[in-house]
Design a protein around this motif. Structure first.
Motif, PDB file in Angstrom:
ATOM      1  N   MET B  52     -27.117  21.920  31.623  1.00 49.16           N
ATOM      2  CA  MET B  52     -26.581  22.676  30.483  1.00 49.16           C
ATOM      3  C   MET B  52     -26.816  21.894  29.179  1.00 49.16           C
ATOM      4  SD  MET B  52     -22.942  24.296  31.554  1.00 49.16           S
ATOM      5  CE  MET B  52     -21.982  23.294  30.453  1.00 49.16           C
ATOM      6  N   PHE B  53     -26.460  20.616  29.215  1.00 52.43           N
ATOM      7  CA  PHE B  53     -26.638  19.787  28.018  1.00 52.43           C
ATOM      8  C   PHE B  53     -28.123  19.579  27.706  1.00 52.43           C
ATOM      9  CE2 PHE B  53     -22.248  18.523  29.067  1.00 52.43           C
ATOM     10  CZ  PHE B  53     -21.669  18.782  27.836  1.00 52.43           C
ATOM     11  N   TYR B  54     -28.919  19.443  28.767  1.00 51.01           N
ATOM     12  CA  TYR B  54     -30.353  19.192  28.560  1.00 51.01           C
ATOM     13  C   TYR B  54     -31.005  20.364  27.822  1.00 51.01           C
ATOM     14  CZ  TYR B  54     -35.299  18.565  29.553  1.00 51.01           C
ATOM     15  OH  TYR B  54     -36.671  18.441  29.414  1.00 51.01           O
ATOM     16  N   PHE B  55     -30.757  21.579  28.328  1.00 47.25           N
ATOM     17  CA  PHE B  55     -31.436  22.733  27.723  1.00 47.25           C
ATOM     18  C   PHE B  55     -30.917  23.027  26.313  1.00 47.25           C
ATOM     19  CE2 PHE B  55     -32.461  23.568  32.245  1.00 47.25           C
ATOM     20  CZ  PHE B  55     -33.835  23.501  32.111  1.00 47.25           C
ATOM     21  N   SER B  56     -29.605  22.852  26.119  1.00 48.04           N
ATOM     22  CA  SER B  56     -29.106  23.111  24.760  1.00 48.04           C
ATOM     23  C   SER B  56     -29.614  22.036  23.793  1.00 48.04           C
ATOM     24  CB  SER B  56     -27.579  23.199  24.739  1.00 48.04           C
ATOM     25  OG  SER B  56     -27.036  21.976  25.119  1.00 48.04           O
ATOM     26  N   TYR B 129     -17.173   6.716  31.519  1.00 48.59           N
ATOM     27  CA  TYR B 129     -18.645   6.667  31.439  1.00 48.59           C
ATOM     28  C   TYR B 129     -19.276   7.860  32.143  1.00 48.59           C
ATOM     29  CZ  TYR B 129     -18.619   2.113  29.230  1.00 48.59           C
ATOM     30  OH  TYR B 129     -18.433   1.112  28.325  1.00 48.59           O
ATOM     31  N   ALA B 130     -18.537   8.458  33.095  1.00 53.84           N
ATOM     32  CA  ALA B 130     -19.114   9.611  33.810  1.00 53.84           C
ATOM     33  C   ALA B 130     -19.437  10.755  32.842  1.00 53.84           C
ATOM     34  CB  ALA B 130     -18.181  10.050  34.926  1.00 53.84           C
ATOM     35  N   PRO B 131     -18.454  11.251  32.043  1.00 51.67           N
ATOM     36  CA  PRO B 131     -18.814  12.323  31.091  1.00 51.67           C
ATOM     37  C   PRO B 131     -19.832  11.874  30.048  1.00 51.67           C
ATOM     38  CG  PRO B 131     -16.507  11.637  30.795  1.00 51.67           C
ATOM     39  CD  PRO B 131     -16.991  10.998  32.048  1.00 51.67           C
ATOM     40  N   VAL B 132     -19.755  10.590  29.663  1.00 53.46           N
ATOM     41  CA  VAL B 132     -20.718  10.092  28.660  1.00 53.46           C
ATOM     42  C   VAL B 132     -22.144  10.192  29.214  1.00 53.46           C
ATOM     43  CG1 VAL B 132     -21.518   8.002  27.464  1.00 53.46           C
ATOM     44  CG2 VAL B 132     -19.101   8.594  27.450  1.00 53.46           C
ATOM     45  N   VAL B 133     -22.302   9.787  30.461  1.00 49.52           N
ATOM     46  CA  VAL B 133     -23.634   9.845  31.091  1.00 49.52           C
ATOM     47  C   VAL B 133     -24.095  11.296  31.229  1.00 49.52           C
ATOM     48  CG1 VAL B 133     -24.825   9.463  33.298  1.00 49.52           C
ATOM     49  CG2 VAL B 133     -23.498   7.628  32.267  1.00 49.52           C
ATOM     50  N   VAL B 134     -23.162  12.163  31.659  1.00 45.07           N
ATOM     51  CA  VAL B 134     -23.521  13.581  31.860  1.00 45.07           C
ATOM     52  C   VAL B 134     -23.941  14.235  30.542  1.00 45.07           C
ATOM     53  CG1 VAL B 134     -22.567  15.844  32.479  1.00 45.07           C
ATOM     54  CG2 VAL B 134     -22.145  13.890  33.934  1.00 45.07           C
ATOM     55  N   VAL B 135     -23.340  13.830  29.439  1.00 48.33           N
ATOM     56  CA  VAL B 135     -23.702  14.417  28.139  1.00 48.33           C
ATOM     57  C   VAL B 135     -24.945  13.732  27.559  1.00 48.33           C
ATOM     58  CG1 VAL B 135     -22.948  14.793  25.746  1.00 48.33           C
ATOM     59  CG2 VAL B 135     -21.330  15.089  27.615  1.00 48.33           C
ATOM     60  N   LEU B 136     -24.960  12.404  27.592  1.00 50.30           N
ATOM     61  CA  LEU B 136     -25.984  11.697  26.809  1.00 50.30           C
ATOM     62  C   LEU B 136     -27.324  11.495  27.529  1.00 50.30           C
ATOM     63  CD1 LEU B 136     -24.039   9.092  24.666  1.00 50.30           C
ATOM     64  CD2 LEU B 136     -24.841  11.380  24.092  1.00 50.30           C
ATOM     65  N   VAL B 137     -27.310  11.306  28.835  1.00 53.06           N
ATOM     66  CA  VAL B 137     -28.612  11.103  29.514  1.00 53.06           C
ATOM     67  C   VAL B 137     -29.492  12.353  29.370  1.00 53.06           C
ATOM     68  CG1 VAL B 137     -29.720  10.714  31.750  1.00 53.06           C
ATOM     69  CG2 VAL B 137     -27.842   9.243  31.017  1.00 53.06           C
ATOM     70  N   PRO B 138     -28.960  13.575  29.646  1.00 50.51           N
ATOM     71  CA  PRO B 138     -29.808  14.758  29.424  1.00 50.51           C
ATOM     72  C   PRO B 138     -30.233  14.903  27.961  1.00 50.51           C
ATOM     73  CG  PRO B 138     -27.859  15.335  30.665  1.00 50.51           C
ATOM     74  CD  PRO B 138     -27.645  13.953  30.192  1.00 50.51           C
ATOM     75  N   THR B 139     -29.333  14.546  27.042  1.00 50.60           N
ATOM     76  CA  THR B 139     -29.674  14.626  25.609  1.00 50.60           C
ATOM     77  C   THR B 139     -30.826  13.680  25.290  1.00 50.60           C
ATOM     78  OG1 THR B 139     -27.367  15.107  25.126  1.00 50.60           O
ATOM     79  CG2 THR B 139     -28.723  14.419  23.277  1.00 50.60           C
ATOM     80  N   LEU B 141     -33.044  12.571  27.370  1.00 54.95           N
ATOM     81  CA  LEU B 141     -34.281  13.078  27.999  1.00 54.95           C
ATOM     82  C   LEU B 141     -34.891  14.194  27.143  1.00 54.95           C
ATOM     83  CD1 LEU B 141     -33.149  13.163  31.741  1.00 54.95           C
ATOM     84  CD2 LEU B 141     -34.906  11.688  30.739  1.00 54.95           C
ATOM     85  N   ALA B 142     -34.038  15.081  26.634  1.00 56.31           N
ATOM     86  CA  ALA B 142     -34.525  16.169  25.773  1.00 56.31           C
ATOM     87  C   ALA B 142     -35.132  15.598  24.495  1.00 56.31           C
ATOM     88  CB  ALA B 142     -33.364  17.112  25.450  1.00 56.31           C
ATOM     89  N   TYR B 143     -34.444  14.626  23.927  1.00 56.61           N
ATOM     90  CA  TYR B 143     -34.931  13.983  22.686  1.00 56.61           C
ATOM     91  C   TYR B 143     -36.279  13.299  22.944  1.00 56.61           C
ATOM     92  CZ  TYR B 143     -34.947  10.739  18.724  1.00 56.61           C
ATOM     93  OH  TYR B 143     -35.299  10.020  17.606  1.00 56.61           O
ATOM     94  N   HIS B 144     -36.348  12.623  24.103  1.00 62.62           N
ATOM     95  CA  HIS B 144     -37.593  11.918  24.471  1.00 62.62           C
ATOM     96  C   HIS B 144     -38.738  12.910  24.624  1.00 62.62           C
ATOM     97  CE1 HIS B 144     -40.240   9.027  26.345  1.00 62.62           C
ATOM     98  NE2 HIS B 144     -40.376   9.827  27.398  1.00 62.62           N
ATOM     99  N   ARG B 145     -38.424  14.074  25.188  1.00 66.60           N
ATOM    100  CA  ARG B 145     -39.476  15.079  25.404  1.00 66.60           C
ATOM    101  C   ARG B 145     -40.045  15.597  24.069  1.00 66.60           C
ATOM    102  NH1 ARG B 145     -38.811  20.407  29.185  1.00 66.60           N
ATOM    103  NH2 ARG B 145     -40.702  21.433  28.499  1.00 66.60           N
ATOM    104  N   ILE B 146     -39.178  15.698  23.074  1.00 67.81           N
ATOM    105  CA  ILE B 146     -39.612  16.233  21.786  1.00 67.81           C
ATOM    106  C   ILE B 146     -40.182  15.137  20.884  1.00 67.81           C
ATOM    107  CG2 ILE B 146     -38.821  17.447  19.690  1.00 67.81           C
ATOM    108  CD1 ILE B 146     -38.883  19.189  22.225  1.00 67.81           C
ATOM    109  N   VAL B 147     -39.464  14.041  20.805  1.00 70.56           N
ATOM    110  CA  VAL B 147     -39.835  12.994  19.842  1.00 70.56           C
ATOM    111  C   VAL B 147     -40.553  11.822  20.516  1.00 70.56           C
ATOM    112  CG1 VAL B 147     -38.918  11.395  18.091  1.00 70.56           C
ATOM    113  CG2 VAL B 147     -37.854  13.617  18.425  1.00 70.56           C
ATOM    114  N   TRP B 154     -35.064   3.105  24.719  1.00 66.22           N
ATOM    115  CA  TRP B 154     -34.263   3.342  25.929  1.00 66.22           C
ATOM    116  C   TRP B 154     -33.262   2.218  26.163  1.00 66.22           C
ATOM    117  CZ3 TRP B 154     -33.399   7.686  28.242  1.00 66.22           C
ATOM    118  CH2 TRP B 154     -34.351   8.704  28.214  1.00 66.22           C
ATOM    119  N   VAL B 155     -33.722   0.982  25.941  1.00 66.49           N
ATOM    120  CA  VAL B 155     -32.793  -0.164  26.109  1.00 66.49           C
ATOM    121  C   VAL B 155     -31.639  -0.009  25.120  1.00 66.49           C
ATOM    122  CG1 VAL B 155     -32.538  -2.674  25.904  1.00 66.49           C
ATOM    123  CG2 VAL B 155     -34.576  -1.707  26.994  1.00 66.49           C
ATOM    124  N   GLY B 156     -32.006   0.293  23.862  1.00 65.25           N
ATOM    125  CA  GLY B 156     -30.975   0.513  22.831  1.00 65.25           C
ATOM    126  C   GLY B 156     -30.033   1.641  23.242  1.00 65.25           C
TER     127      GLY B 156
END
Lengths: 241, 557
Positions: B52-56, B129-139, B141-147, B154-156
């Protein structure tokens, strides 16, 4: 009233035998003391009677009802107090008693009569409107006993009932057990307090490592070990063998 | 320091059940399938939300990238993660500080208040950290795909994620200890609920006001001419979100490090402030809660006669469920958080100025041929989602905890107990869906038929996941929790209805699309009938299995 027939229960996939071939009959109108060292299998045996654990082998009957095939009929005959009465902290004493009485379908008339007697006897009439979370350990114990007695069960099962009771309440409670038995009902309780067992019980059973190693009246036990001492000395003799 | 480390180590083992797991899975090698099931559930649950977070995020990043503002997507989702940490953190902090069963052991030990606070803060932080990972890792990945994100980026990003929940949690901690110190002990439970509700409304209001101001400030010409930095605009309300964005996406390593340093020092400052406030008020609040409150009513014959009144077993069980749930503020707030959140999310735009948006929404719903039907489906979906998230059935057995012996030793058959639990959940679902239906009626005014369908479809669609949630909790209850929050939040069973709800929702969507040619009414009625049939089947199957499932529950220890 209560019968264990070749009951066994093991933990850890059969590696640890908590109860091993227990055969025991407790008669109506009897106060039966269930004794044994720590970890002997007393609480496990009691939990199997009241449905908290399932036996691996054997049959338990309460008031003629098999606890496995007729668990509800068996439970209807039991009043139970565990060794550590964890009650609902967020209910008041009165709400808890009403809940238990409703489940056992005790009529309004009967519960009023019994409750009045019990709360006065245990001196908890001033606390019944408070949340159980504010009760001391002893008061929780008294409330649990009140709940166990509210439906006047034919069989009262108590796991270490004297723990947490003040001397006056303990005395009253012993009186209550005697009265319970005089009415033809049965008490089955575990205890480490051998003096209480000696003075109160018609018969005692001693369990060690899951096996019943002695059972009978105090005289019968004395005869069995060949000495004339107290229950404490009999117990030490039997459990050290 | 040794005491603090020792306390942290033992708390970590106890809170997450590490010792118990080591003994069970490694030493005794019992139920080795359980970890696999847990991993599977985590993957399914995480993937459902994550996608859900990834596609949005992907959609937003595509749009923002056209304006050269893709970084703002990171800022936006970092803020979302921090908002979640603040909201959930408030309940978690209150529960772990004031309702843990280890406090009786810890308080008498020669530990300073801040030792206990720091340890418990760390435990909550780990769980957040569970909700943080669920929100931010897909975000990411989406950011990486575009930019495109470099290795250093990634380390940062991973270092940044460590800091994301800390500042909101420290704020939640300060609020929790202050509220608990301040509230009157006689009415502590109810005041805690009221304080939490007020806080949620304030958070939503501020967030909404902020978003309104934001849209008011941004000029279309500035956007087209690239004269505005969306990262700064979005993050204006909470600068740590800007620093976090820069720590991930800055072009120069020096800028990344500078922003990481900002994050580090702000987090340290927030923790310091929390510990300082906590050191002053924690024990006071704790002692206030531990003091016994006596109502002073003596149960004389007259009082007993009035109160000792017989009722049916079913009513007694239902009443017990209700009382135990609503009197535990943590459960009440966890269970009904969504009941408040969903209507609030719709309420603020409707009543605080965005009438243009609402009018256009109403117009679309009314003018499009399928508009009202789709709006009804969305409302029903929100109700079903809300009931799937309320944890009422999915933690019902787990919440019994050490009291399980009571229901197990009573002469009440398993079916009656299950019925009571389901009736309570259904009653709660009916009541809690009313605000949502009211909001739907006010916003769209769809007419009686669509309101009834939205209500009935939402309730029936939410029932099957709830039934399966109870089934799962009966099968594998989590009874050894250390505080009430632990029973629902750290309980994987709580998400089991959601795992059922997501595919059900998708199937409903496919079903609707397959029937769309038959008009607007027929697809809704078919969906309602299908969900009703499914719910009845689920309830019947659970009742048929109830005796077996109850018999499996053993009270050891």
């Amino acid at each position: 009233m209560l019968r264990f027939q070749n009951i066994s229960k093991a933990y850890q996939k059969g590696k640890v035998k908590a109860v091993d071939g227990l055969d025991l009959t407790v008669n109506p109108g009897e106060i039966f003391g269930f004794l044994g060292p720590n970890g002997a299998g007393k609480t496990t045996s009691i939990k199997m009677v009241v449905g908290l654990l399932r036996q691996d082998e054997g049959k338990i009957t309460v008031n003629g009802h098999d606890t496995h095939s007729e668990p509800l009929r068996a439970k209807e005959s039991i009043g139970f107090v565990p060794d550590n009465p964890d009650l609902y902290d967020k209910l008041t004493g009165m709400e808890y008693i009403n809940f238990i009485a409703d489940v056992y379908q005790v009529s309004s008339f009967e519960r009023r009569q019994r409750l009045e007697r019990l709360v006065n006897m245990f001196e908890i009439s001033g606390a019944m409107g408070d949340l159980i979370g504010s009760f001391s350990h002893g008061m929780k114990q008294k409330l649990a006993l009140t709940a166990a007695l509210i439906h006047e069960p034919p069989l009262l099962i108590l796991d270490e009932p004297m723990v947490g009771l003040d001397p006056r309440s303990a005395h009253l409670f012993k009186e209550l057990m005697n009265e319970h038995c005089r009415q033809g009902r049965t008490v089955f309780f575990s205890t480490h307090i051998l003096d209480v067992a000696e003075r109160l019980c018609h018969r005692v059973g001693i369990i060690k490592k899951g096996k019943l190693i002695a059972c009978g009246t105090l005289d019968e036990l004395r005869h069995q070990v060949g000495q004339k001492g107290s229950l404490e000395s009999v117990f030490l003799e039997v459990t050290e063998q | 320091m040794t005491a603090l480390l020792s306390l942290f180590r033992i708390s970590l083992q106890s809170y997450f059940g590490l010792s118990a797991m080591r003994i069970k899975y490694l030493k005794k090698k019992q139920q080795l399938w359980e970890p696999f099931l847990v991993v599977f559930a985590v993957i399914v649950g995480g993937a459902s939300f994550g996608s859900m977070f990834y596609f949005s995020a992907l959609q937003m990043a595509r749009g923002a990238a056209l304006l050269g503002q893709a970084d703002a997507v990171l800022t936006m989702y970092i803020l979302v993660a921090q908002m979640l940490a603040l909201m959930f953190g408030l309940f978690a902090m209150t529960s772990i500080f004031y309702f843990s069963n280890d406090l009786d052991i810890l308080v008498p030990l020669p530990l300073r208040a801040w030792h206990i606070l720091a340890t418990k803060f760390s435990l909550v932080n780990i769980t957040e950290y569970a909700p943080v990972v669920v929100v931010l890792v897909p975000t990411l990945l989406a950011y990486h795909r575009i930019v495109g994100l470099s290795l250093v980026g990634w380390v940062g990003a991973f270092i940044t994620m460590v800091f994301v929940p800390i500042i909101p949690l420290a704020l939640a901690g300060i609020l929790a200890v202050t509220v608990m110190r301040g509230v009157n002990r006689r009415h502590r439970d109810i005041l805690m609920v009221v304080a939490s509700l007020v806080l949620l409304v304030v958070i939503f209001y501020l967030q909404y006001q902020f978003m309104s101001d934001l849209t008011g400030q941004v000029d279309a010409e500035d956007i087209i001419n690239n004269r505005i930095d969306f990262v700064n605009v979005v993050g204006a309300a909470f600068p740590p979100a800007v620093w976090a964005t820069r720590a991930i996406a800055a072009e120069v390593t020096g800028e990344r490090l500078t922003n990481l340093a900002y994050l580090f020092f702000t987090a340290a400052l927030a923790i310091g402030a929390f510990l300082m406030v906590g050191q002053k008020v924690f024990y006071g609040g704790l002692v206030g809660g531990a003091e016994k409150v006596r109502r002073g009513v003596v149960y004389t014959s007259r009082v007993i006669e009035r109160q000792a009144v017989q009722s049916s077993t079913a009513k007694a069980l239902l009443l017990r469920e209700f009382r135990l749930f609503v009197r535990m503020p943590i459960w009440l707030m966890n269970g009904f958080l969504t009941v408040i959140l969903f209507p609030l999310m719709a309420f603020f735009p409707a009543f605080f100025g965005a009438t243009g948006d609402i009018n256009s929404l109403t117009a679309i719903a009314r003018q499009h041929p399928q508009g009202l039907a789709i709006a009804t489906l969305i409302a029903a979906g929100a109700i079903a989602m809300m009931t799937s998230l309320n944890t009422l059935t999915s933690t019902s057995i787990s919440r019994e905890g050490k009291h399980l012996w009571i229901i197990k030793s009573l002469p009440v058959d398993a079916k009656t107990q299950v019925r009571a639990k389901l009736c309570f959940a259904l009653a709660a679902a009916l009541l809690s869906s009313l605000p949502l239906i009211a909001v739907y009626a006010v916003l769209i005014n769809p007419g009686g038929f669509h309101l009834v369908i939205a209500f009935a479809l939402g309730i029936t669609a939410g029932l099957t996941p709830q039934v399966l949630g109870l089934w799962f909790d009966l099968w594998r209850p989590f009874l050894t929790w250390s505080n009430p929050q632990h029973a629902v939040k750290n309980n994987l069973n709580a998400v089991s209805p959601l795992i059922v709800m997501i595919p059900l929702g998708y199937l409903s969507y496919l079903g609707y699309m397959a029937l769309i040619a038959s008009g607007t009414t027929v697809p809704l009625l078919v969906l309602l009938a299908a969900h009703a049939a499914l719910a009845v089947t689920a309830v019947t199957a659970l009742l048929a299995k109830a005796d077996h499932l109850y018999a499996r529950l053993e009270v050891k220890g």
